[in-house]
Design a protein around this motif. Sequence first.
Motif, mmCIF file in Angstrom:
data_model
loop_
_atom_site.group_PDB
_atom_site.id
_atom_site.type_symbol
_atom_site.label_atom_id
_atom_site.label_comp_id
_atom_site.label_asym_id
_atom_site.label_seq_id
_atom_site.Cartn_x
_atom_site.Cartn_y
_atom_site.Cartn_z
ATOM 1 N N SER A 208 -53.489 123.700 74.277
ATOM 2 C CA SER A 208 -54.513 122.776 75.062
ATOM 3 C C SER A 208 -54.247 121.439 75.197
ATOM 4 C CB SER A 208 -55.876 123.282 74.567
ATOM 5 O OG SER A 208 -55.957 124.781 74.573
ATOM 6 N N ASN A 212 -53.731 116.865 78.539
ATOM 7 C CA ASN A 212 -54.246 115.829 78.253
ATOM 8 C C ASN A 212 -54.510 115.251 76.886
ATOM 9 O OD1 ASN A 212 -55.863 113.224 78.506
ATOM 10 N ND2 ASN A 212 -56.527 113.621 80.653
ATOM 11 N N LYS A 215 -57.847 113.410 76.070
ATOM 12 C CA LYS A 215 -59.128 114.055 76.388
ATOM 13 C C LYS A 215 -59.285 115.090 75.583
ATOM 14 C CE LYS A 215 -61.365 116.663 80.551
ATOM 15 N NZ LYS A 215 -61.218 117.180 81.658
ATOM 16 N N TYR A 216 -58.197 115.990 75.249
ATOM 17 C CA TYR A 216 -58.200 116.879 74.180
ATOM 18 C C TYR A 216 -57.769 116.565 72.926
ATOM 19 C CZ TYR A 216 -58.980 119.224 78.821
ATOM 20 O OH TYR A 216 -59.378 119.648 79.816
ATOM 21 N N ASN A 221 -62.006 114.167 70.488
ATOM 22 C CA ASN A 221 -62.716 114.898 71.402
ATOM 23 C C ASN A 221 -62.586 116.480 71.002
ATOM 24 O OD1 ASN A 221 -63.658 112.883 73.473
ATOM 25 N ND2 ASN A 221 -61.422 112.543 73.333
ATOM 26 N N GLU A 223 -64.757 118.684 70.922
ATOM 27 C CA GLU A 223 -65.574 119.539 71.688
ATOM 28 C C GLU A 223 -64.974 120.081 73.089
ATOM 29 O OE1 GLU A 223 -69.947 119.876 74.081
ATOM 30 O OE2 GLU A 223 -69.442 118.209 72.297
ATOM 31 N N ASN A 224 -64.292 118.964 73.672
ATOM 32 C CA ASN A 224 -63.510 119.063 74.649
ATOM 33 C C ASN A 224 -62.433 120.297 74.559
ATOM 34 O OD1 ASN A 224 -64.973 117.387 76.263
ATOM 35 N ND2 ASN A 224 -63.555 115.615 76.162
ATOM 36 N N LYS A 227 -63.381 123.771 74.206
ATOM 37 C CA LYS A 227 -63.363 124.394 75.538
ATOM 38 C C LYS A 227 -62.202 124.748 75.981
ATOM 39 C CE LYS A 227 -68.057 122.038 76.476
ATOM 40 N NZ LYS A 227 -68.587 121.130 77.309
ATOM 41 N N ARG A 228 -61.264 123.880 76.151
ATOM 42 C CA ARG A 228 -59.983 124.255 76.763
ATOM 43 C C ARG A 228 -59.303 125.268 75.699
ATOM 44 N NH1 ARG A 228 -56.845 123.154 81.235
ATOM 45 N NH2 ARG A 228 -54.677 123.182 80.492
#
Length: 671
Positions: A208, A212, A215-216, A221, A223-224, A227-228
Amino acid sequence: MKKAAKISIAIITVLVVCIAVSVGFFFILISPNVNILGAPDLDIGKLTSYSRTVTMLDCDGDPIADVLYEKNKVYVSVDDLQPYTKNAFIAVEDKRFYEHGGIDYKRMASALLSNIKSRGFREGASTITQQLIKNTHLSNEKTLKRKINEMRLARKLERIYEKDDILESYLNILYFGSGIRGLGTASRVMFGKSASELTLAQSAALASIINNPTKYSPYNNAENLDKRKTLVLNLMRAQGFITDSEYADACSERLIFEKNKQNQFTAGLLKAACKQLGCTEKELFSESHTIKTGYSKSITDAVRAEIKNMHGFDGIIRVLILNNEKGDIACDETNSDKYINFRRSPASAIKPFLAYAPALENGMNPLSQINDVKTSFGDYAPKNYRDIYRGYQSLSDCLSYSSNIAAVKLADDIGLEKCKNIAARFGIHFAATDNTLPIVLGGMEQGVTLSELANAYRTLANGGKYSECGYVEEIDGSSVSNKRIKNNVQAVGDDTAFLLTEMLKNCAEAGTAKKLKTCGYIAAKTGTNGDDGGNRDCYCIAYTAKHTIAVWFGAHEGCTIDNSITGAACCNIIKNLCSKGVIPTDTDFEMPQSVAYYEADAKTLADTHEVYLADPMLPKKYRIRSPFAKRFLPIRKNIDIIDYMDEAYWNDPWDFYLHGDRFDIFDSVVD
């Protein structure tokens, strides 16, 4: 009507021809054998550089986690990975990886329609092969020229490389953020394990991140990323890579991400190997060397656990453990994410080599007396810790209590230059300006490295024989350790080494390192460098018959450590390692023939502070038993008494006590 139909047919024909020509031209442009746009050709060396490895072996000859490739990264072989780890990346990045020839035309067409509808470039269609080419051969510029060249080289690569070879190279060049490149390195850094040991959930999380890394990021991050990760697991399930139950288990698994790169040992190893071979790191990897080391996984794992338990400590920790016999480094761990080998003030940890070894080499013994009182040496007025002074103390007690006054007195009496020469034999290096008495307490211009300091104590454990320590035991079957040992030098007599060890055992029993008193046969010394504003360096250097353990707590640049943390605090790590059996302490140090136990005159020692051997008729209560160097044996106070004592008596006098204070075997005393 017929005319309109003919026009329509003509237009359609033209469009078809244009499309056909465009498609034909497109396929010409991406043909592996055509290079119209002048792009770089396929360079296999740029791919194989990621498989040029250094294989590291531990003390048992087993691989250390994984092999390494350039820039100190862990290399991953696809053959060692779990199927779900490979499939996690395939599912999210290129589900038809094993079907296409470098370009996924179905995905490309789908992405084109999606981007037309959204009037943007929301969806990409790069295959794993294309991504590998882009990251090894091309720039990141978003131009049609770069994309065409990427596809052309991808098709060419597919013709000469097996799919698993492409996937292996790809996994080893992926970027995971925070300077972490390659699946093997990411696995080590984030989960503290080999990539072959990753769980399904961990594999999905790593797959995941690469989309990015910012972002991940698992650190910024989470939480991001969660989800990924669920999205990746969904794709794996939909594509038949995992079952519903495996999906559910992976979704519920709680992931804990570590932050420590744990690269201290391997970074030091690579530097040492390059120095040994006289090559650059790139040259080292290009020849794919196999390096055997003294690395101990069990010791290192235990040390890592101890470092992690240092909750709330806002500073740098380093733990270095040497194998005494060969000088191989068994463990080198730190909480820093960079390799460290600072030169810092050794504080009181330098005293055994600048004060006490020279004293013993110059005829003093563990019972020799020093007056521990406030003393000035010209303009220099050192103070003891907490301004505590104990008056006349034995050499052994002065070392145990780490008296600053005693250490400076010894160096001043013997001569600083002479003391420096002896310390240099232990591998201690001095700057040209290190020529004043404060260096005895660690006030050196450049200081010492932890490895130099630890190796000096290892020299004591080895009977005064100095040889270099190092990370490398063998390179490609050729021994490095044996060469180091053959080049050993006798820094001090084995009698001095043993007596100093006995004194440091007393330090671990009742002195500044007394936290180690329950640890068995161990010698130790602490040291603390700081002032009222805080401490900067804290040490405990300990050694057993088999290992030398050096623990350092240091302040970050421009900062200090709280004064409550001293060298004594470093003892806790060593104590825990010993109590858990990680460092064996059940073997005592072997006494050399140059040393023997004798009885000294305790009454005269208390009265006059001078050391004499006990007279035969001296009552038992006035005797004190101590080891002495035979070459510096004290005399008897009453030299007219004939010495009937043989070596057996002096080494085990208790066997000769027949009647209380009287020695019946001594029946002849002359005037």
